[in-house]
Scaffold this active site. Structure first.
Site, PDB file in Angstrom:
ATOM      1  N   HIS A  51       0.866  -1.179   0.000  1.00 27.42           N
ATOM      2  CA  HIS A  51       0.000   0.000   0.000  1.00 27.42           C
ATOM      3  C   HIS A  51       0.911   1.239   0.000  1.00 27.42           C
ATOM      4  O   HIS A  51       2.023   1.176   0.534  1.00 27.42           O
ATOM      5  CB  HIS A  51      -0.838  -0.053   1.288  1.00 27.42           C
TER       6      HIS A  51
ATOM      7  N   ASP B  29       3.022  -4.718   7.972  1.00 25.67           N
ATOM      8  CA  ASP B  29       1.785  -3.947   7.852  1.00 25.67           C
ATOM      9  C   ASP B  29       0.624  -4.929   8.000  1.00 25.67           C
ATOM     10  O   ASP B  29       0.328  -5.707   7.093  1.00 25.67           O
ATOM     11  CB  ASP B  29       1.765  -3.257   6.477  1.00 25.67           C
TER      12      ASP B  29
ATOM     13  N   GLN C 133      -4.524  -5.448   6.811  1.00 24.03           N
ATOM     14  CA  GLN C 133      -5.495  -6.382   6.219  1.00 24.03           C
ATOM     15  C   GLN C 133      -5.437  -7.782   6.856  1.00 24.03           C
ATOM     16  O   GLN C 133      -6.153  -8.676   6.417  1.00 24.03           O
ATOM     17  CB  GLN C 133      -5.264  -6.509   4.705  1.00 24.03           C
TER      18      GLN C 133
ATOM     19  N   LYS D  47     -10.532  -0.815  10.546  1.00 26.20           N
ATOM     20  CA  LYS D  47     -10.681  -1.998   9.684  1.00 26.20           C
ATOM     21  C   LYS D  47     -11.042  -3.232  10.509  1.00 26.20           C
ATOM     22  O   LYS D  47     -11.287  -4.304   9.963  1.00 26.20           O
ATOM     23  CB  LYS D  47      -9.388  -2.248   8.909  1.00 26.20           C
TER      24      LYS D  47
ATOM     25  N   CYS E 244      -4.701   2.488  -3.712  1.00 29.13           N
ATOM     26  CA  CYS E 244      -3.456   3.003  -3.079  1.00 29.13           C
ATOM     27  C   CYS E 244      -2.308   2.027  -3.259  1.00 29.13           C
ATOM     28  O   CYS E 244      -1.497   1.813  -2.348  1.00 29.13           O
ATOM     29  CB  CYS E 244      -3.658   3.286  -1.592  1.00 29.13           C
TER      30      CYS E 244
HETATM   31  N1  PMP Z   1      -1.867  -0.850   4.518  1.00 28.93           N
HETATM   32  C1  PMP Z   1      -2.786  -1.604   3.933  1.00 28.93           C
HETATM   33  C2  PMP Z   1      -2.406  -2.976   3.444  1.00 28.93           C
HETATM   34  C3  PMP Z   1      -4.094  -1.130   3.781  1.00 28.93           C
HETATM   35  O1  PMP Z   1      -5.013  -1.888   3.202  1.00 28.93           O
HETATM   36  C4  PMP Z   1      -4.411   0.167   4.262  1.00 28.93           C
HETATM   37  C5  PMP Z   1      -5.803   0.746   4.115  1.00 28.93           C
HETATM   38  N2  PMP Z   1      -6.369   0.591   2.853  1.00 28.93           N
HETATM   39  C6  PMP Z   1      -3.404   0.906   4.874  1.00 28.93           C
HETATM   40  C7  PMP Z   1      -2.157   0.372   4.987  1.00 28.93           C
HETATM   41  C8  PMP Z   1      -3.659   2.280   5.408  1.00 28.93           C
HETATM   42  O2  PMP Z   1      -4.524   2.240   6.501  1.00 28.93           O
HETATM   43  P1  PMP Z   1      -5.070   3.567   7.152  1.00 28.93           P
HETATM   44  O3  PMP Z   1      -5.618   4.397   6.030  1.00 28.93           O
HETATM   45  O4  PMP Z   1      -6.125   3.088   8.098  1.00 28.93           O
HETATM   46  O5  PMP Z   1      -3.934   4.230   7.848  1.00 28.93           O
END
Ligand code: PMP
Length: 406
Positions: free
Chosen positions: A124, A201, A204, A227, A365
């Site tokens: 991401h 990270d 997910q 999430k 993203c």
């Molecule tokens: N890493 C991953 C794998 C994600 O899916 C996301 C959210 N789509 C993020 C980071 C970022 O999370 P947040 O916007 O809650 O900080």
């Protein structure tokens, strides 16, 4: 393992019985954010009504009660992650802030020009851009783990990326686009064999499977509250205590100091050193409630149920003419990215929306991943334990209906 009582669970989520455009809402955008059970919303409400006072330092009743609730939430997170100590649990605004915190503090302490950080092709943006910012500041470079045609990281290529300048590996546990569950334990073992720490990270993964910090042995692990059925604006950075001790603070301000004078400031001990300013103590207690909620269902049951949904949806979707599913990893979370024929992902998303079906479209993203796949974006359906096979049937019928329109 007993089956989930999905209808009872759904009754805990009022929004799931809403209609959009006069159609029952089918919410398949769970990788972006999950819906909240009543317990979590009630916790926020009762927090503001009953225990609202700024925490720490206070001598009065409400302040002590709020402090106790916030620290109990930290203990709940520690237990959920099976971390060794609450000193290893830092509350942040979410995954993004947690990664930025580590990128900044780690770079200050551990990175010099010429050093290297390994990331993967399926990260991401929030696990790419913070490292690029440090690359510009510190003169370091990024090395990228490639993937195979199924969307699995290539561990042979990963091993070959290490050099004596490798300082950190930063990798997603589960891809938000491909659903790939990366073999993080093996990735960590390989890094440790080179004496290199690892940041995972978990945005997910934490909502969908049991994770155990002591078993995994990552130096840093991050996730977002929103999430995992908790509120927005709260997240977690887990870090091994010796590492967090070693790293400098990310932000300065109240809470994170032991004493301040114009001559010399002494930083507070862990975990407060990394929590400058008034923390989101209402958010932390609501997050703890969300963790309690999913724990009561059972993370293993959640994983089994969602895997079953994924297999069902994959099989059903595969029958659609012209379908391309991105991400065919053997170990895969409940995320389905696809395109149908030449239909633009945005058109598919808009038309599904008109049928009451919420999916996400675009690059998610993860533009470098889109580049590697040679596409601009996908349609992404992502499932939760409150989704059903009946919803998947309607979704597949919806996708087919859109296909026929083009
Ligand atoms: N890493 C991953 C794998 C994600 O899916 C996301 C959210 N789509 C993020 C980071 C970022 O999370 P947040 O916007 O809650 O900080």
């Amino acid at each position: 393992m007993t089956a989930l009582d999905v209808q009872t669970i759904r009754a805990d989520f009022p929004i799931l019985s809403h209609k959009v455009y006069d159609k029952p809402l089918i919410y398949f955008d769970n990788a972006a954010t999950t819906q909240k059970p009543k317990e979590v919303v009630e916790k926020i409400e009762s927090g503001y009504y009953n225990v609202n006072a700024n925490i720490h330092r206070g001598v009065h009743f409400l302040s002590l009660a709020a402090t106790e609730a916030h620290e109990a939430a930290r203990e709940a997170v520690r237990r959920f992650l099976n971390a060794r100590s609450t000193n290893e649990i830092i509350f942040t605004r979410g995954t993004t802030e947690s990664i930025n915190l580590i990128a900044s503090s780690f770079a200050d302490e551990c990175l010099s020009p010429g050093d290297e950080v390994i990331v993967s092709v399926m990260e991401h943006h929030s696990n790419i851009v913070p490292w690029q910012i440090q690359a510009a500041r510190k003169g370091i470079s990024l090395k990228v783990i490639p993937m195979n045609e199924k969307g699995e990281l290539r561990l042979d290529a990963y091993k070959a990326l290490f050099s004596e300048r490798t300082r950190l590996v930063a990798v997603a546990h589960v891809s938000n686009v491909l659903g790939t569950i990366n073999p993080v334990k093996e990735i960590i073992e390989i890094a440790h064999a080179h004496d290199v720490p690892v940041l995972v990270d978990g945005a997910q993964s934490v909502p969908h499977m049991a994770v155990d910090m002591q078993d995994l042995d990552a130096e840093f692990y991050v996730f977002s509250g929103h999430k995992i059925y908790g509120p927005t604006g709260i997240g977690v950075l887990y870090g091994k205590e010796d590492w967090l001790d070693r790293l400098p603070p990310y932000q300065g301000g109240g809470e994170m100091i032991a004493s301040v004078s114009f001559e010399k400031t002494v930083f507070n001990e862990l975990p407060y050193k990394f929590e400058a300013g008034t923390p989101d103590f209402i958010g932390s207690t609501a997050l703890a409630e969300a963790l309690r909620y999913v724990s009561a269902i059972g993370m293993d049951r959640i994983a089994a149920y969602e895997t079953d949904l994924l297999h069902y949806a994959t099989e059903r979707l595969a029958t659609i003419e012209g379908i391309r599913i991105f991400g065919q990893a053997v170990h895969k979370g409940a995320v389905l990215s696809f395109l149908v024929g030449k239909i633009h992902h945005y058109d598919m998303g808009m038309l599904l929306d008109r049928l009451g079906i919420a999916v996400r479209t675009g690059h998610h993203c993860a533009q470098p991943l889109m580049h590697a796949l040679g596409i601009e974006g996908t349609v992404r359906a992502s499932f939760s334990f409150y989704n059903t096979k009946e919803e998947i049937d309607q979704f597949v019928a919806g996708v087919d209906r859109v296909r026929k329109m083009f």
